[in-house]
Design an enzyme around this catalytic site. Structure first.
Site, PDB file in Angstrom:
ATOM      1  N   HIS A  33     -63.450  -6.189   5.889  1.00 44.57           N
ATOM      2  CA  HIS A  33     -63.724  -7.520   6.441  1.00 44.57           C
ATOM      3  C   HIS A  33     -64.572  -8.387   5.505  1.00 44.57           C
ATOM      4  O   HIS A  33     -64.611  -9.606   5.645  1.00 44.57           O
ATOM      5  CB  HIS A  33     -64.426  -7.399   7.797  1.00 44.57           C
ATOM      6  CG  HIS A  33     -63.618  -6.644   8.796  1.00 44.57           C
ATOM      7  ND1 HIS A  33     -62.437  -7.124   9.306  1.00 44.57           N
ATOM      8  CD2 HIS A  33     -63.804  -5.418   9.348  1.00 44.57           C
ATOM      9  CE1 HIS A  33     -61.934  -6.230  10.141  1.00 44.57           C
ATOM     10  NE2 HIS A  33     -62.736  -5.188  10.183  1.00 44.57           N
ATOM     11  N   CYS A  87     -71.423 -25.620  25.460  1.00 38.63           N
ATOM     12  CA  CYS A  87     -70.930 -26.874  26.021  1.00 38.63           C
ATOM     13  C   CYS A  87     -69.892 -26.504  27.074  1.00 38.63           C
ATOM     14  O   CYS A  87     -69.772 -25.328  27.418  1.00 38.63           O
ATOM     15  CB  CYS A  87     -70.385 -27.807  24.941  1.00 38.63           C
ATOM     16  SG  CYS A  87     -68.900 -27.253  24.086  1.00 38.63           S
ATOM     17  N   HIS A 144     -66.186  -8.015  12.927  1.00 36.81           N
ATOM     18  CA  HIS A 144     -65.102  -8.354  11.995  1.00 36.81           C
ATOM     19  C   HIS A 144     -65.326  -9.676  11.257  1.00 36.81           C
ATOM     20  O   HIS A 144     -64.889  -9.818  10.123  1.00 36.81           O
ATOM     21  CB  HIS A 144     -63.765  -8.447  12.748  1.00 36.81           C
ATOM     22  CG  HIS A 144     -63.254  -7.117  13.199  1.00 36.81           C
ATOM     23  ND1 HIS A 144     -62.011  -6.940  13.724  1.00 36.81           N
ATOM     24  CD2 HIS A 144     -63.844  -5.880  13.190  1.00 36.81           C
ATOM     25  CE1 HIS A 144     -61.834  -5.653  14.040  1.00 36.81           C
ATOM     26  NE2 HIS A 144     -62.939  -5.005  13.733  1.00 36.81           N
ATOM     27  N   ASP A 154     -75.083 -29.313  25.306  1.00 33.70           N
ATOM     28  CA  ASP A 154     -75.003 -30.662  25.864  1.00 33.70           C
ATOM     29  C   ASP A 154     -75.286 -30.546  27.361  1.00 33.70           C
ATOM     30  O   ASP A 154     -75.728 -29.502  27.849  1.00 33.70           O
ATOM     31  CB  ASP A 154     -73.649 -31.315  25.531  1.00 33.70           C
ATOM     32  CG  ASP A 154     -72.494 -30.655  26.240  1.00 33.70           C
ATOM     33  OD1 ASP A 154     -72.704 -29.634  26.932  1.00 33.70           O
ATOM     34  OD2 ASP A 154     -71.359 -31.154  26.115  1.00 33.70           O
ATOM     35  N   THR A 166     -66.423 -26.421  27.261  1.00 33.83           N
ATOM     36  CA  THR A 166     -65.363 -25.507  26.822  1.00 33.83           C
ATOM     37  C   THR A 166     -65.788 -24.623  25.651  1.00 33.83           C
ATOM     38  O   THR A 166     -65.095 -23.664  25.332  1.00 33.83           O
ATOM     39  CB  THR A 166     -64.146 -26.308  26.322  1.00 33.83           C
ATOM     40  OG1 THR A 166     -64.593 -27.148  25.242  1.00 33.83           O
ATOM     41  CG2 THR A 166     -63.532 -27.155  27.428  1.00 33.83           C
TER      42      THR A 166
HETATM   43  C1  RB5 Z   1     -68.545 -32.669  28.318  1.00 33.42           C
HETATM   44  O1  RB5 Z   1     -67.988 -33.253  29.431  1.00 33.42           O
HETATM   45  C2  RB5 Z   1     -67.544 -31.814  27.581  1.00 33.42           C
HETATM   46  O2  RB5 Z   1     -66.540 -32.605  27.024  1.00 33.42           O
HETATM   47  C3  RB5 Z   1     -68.224 -30.999  26.520  1.00 33.42           C
HETATM   48  O3  RB5 Z   1     -69.202 -30.216  27.101  1.00 33.42           O
HETATM   49  C4  RB5 Z   1     -67.401 -29.999  25.732  1.00 33.42           C
HETATM   50  O4  RB5 Z   1     -66.570 -29.244  26.564  1.00 33.42           O
HETATM   51  C5  RB5 Z   1     -66.729 -30.525  24.555  1.00 33.42           C
HETATM   52  O5  RB5 Z   1     -66.085 -29.783  23.792  1.00 33.42           O
END
Ligand code: RB5
Length: 146
Positions: A135, A67, A100, A10, A69
């Site tokens: 595994h 993305c 694993h 994203d 996080t």
């Molecule tokens: C975008 O602001 C953020 O929410 C997205 O990149 C991501 O971290 C969502 O899980």
């Protein structure tokens, strides 16, 4: 023939995706960039679906997502049959996700790692192999109905 690797992000992962794309190409992979193509705000599920569906359908062996996080991308990707997506924030976790868990989608948390670390994570992940053995059964159980 070079292995084709789809990658997607994203807006939060866009810059990192450019770097990861170059790294994969340098390593000899054919990169399929499913977007996004700018830092304009977009919805991460659209790109997670594009990469995960290719892996799930067996069109490619593995893919990479980014993305902010890593969480949203992993939630979506792991809904697809036969997809095992792992958020990796250091090289050791990336390697273990292959050895694993037979991880087939690497997810990078772009807002929590720098680009140099991300390359190291990618390098360790792409080189590591699934160990099988004890595994194997565990990974097979992931696909069973609960
Ligand atoms: C975008 O602001 C953020 O929410 C997205 O990149 C991501 O971290 C969502 O899980």
């Amino acid at each position: 023939m070079a292995e084709r690797v789809p990658i997607g992000s994203d807006h939060a992962g866009f810059e990192l995706k450019q770097r990861i794309k170059r790294r994969l190409e340098t390593l000899g992979y054919e990169v399929e960039d499913v977007g996004t193509y700018s830092d304009e705000s977009v919805d991460y599920p659209d790109f997670a679906k594009a990469v995960a569906s290719r892996v799930s359908e067996g069109k490619v062996r593995r893919g990479v997502l980014m993305c902010g996080t890593g969480l949203g991308m992993s939630y979506v990707a792991n809904r697809f049959p036969k997809v095992r997506a792992a958020v990796a924030w250091n090289p050791e976790i990336a390697e273990l996700s292959r050895r694993h868990n037979d991880c087939n989608v690497l997810v990078l948390p772009a807002r929590f790692i720098d680009e140099e670390e991300a390359e190291k994570i990618l390098d360790r992940w792409i080189d590591a192999s699934f160990e099988g053995g004890r595994h194997q059964k565990r990974v097979e159980k992931i696909e069973m109905d609960v």
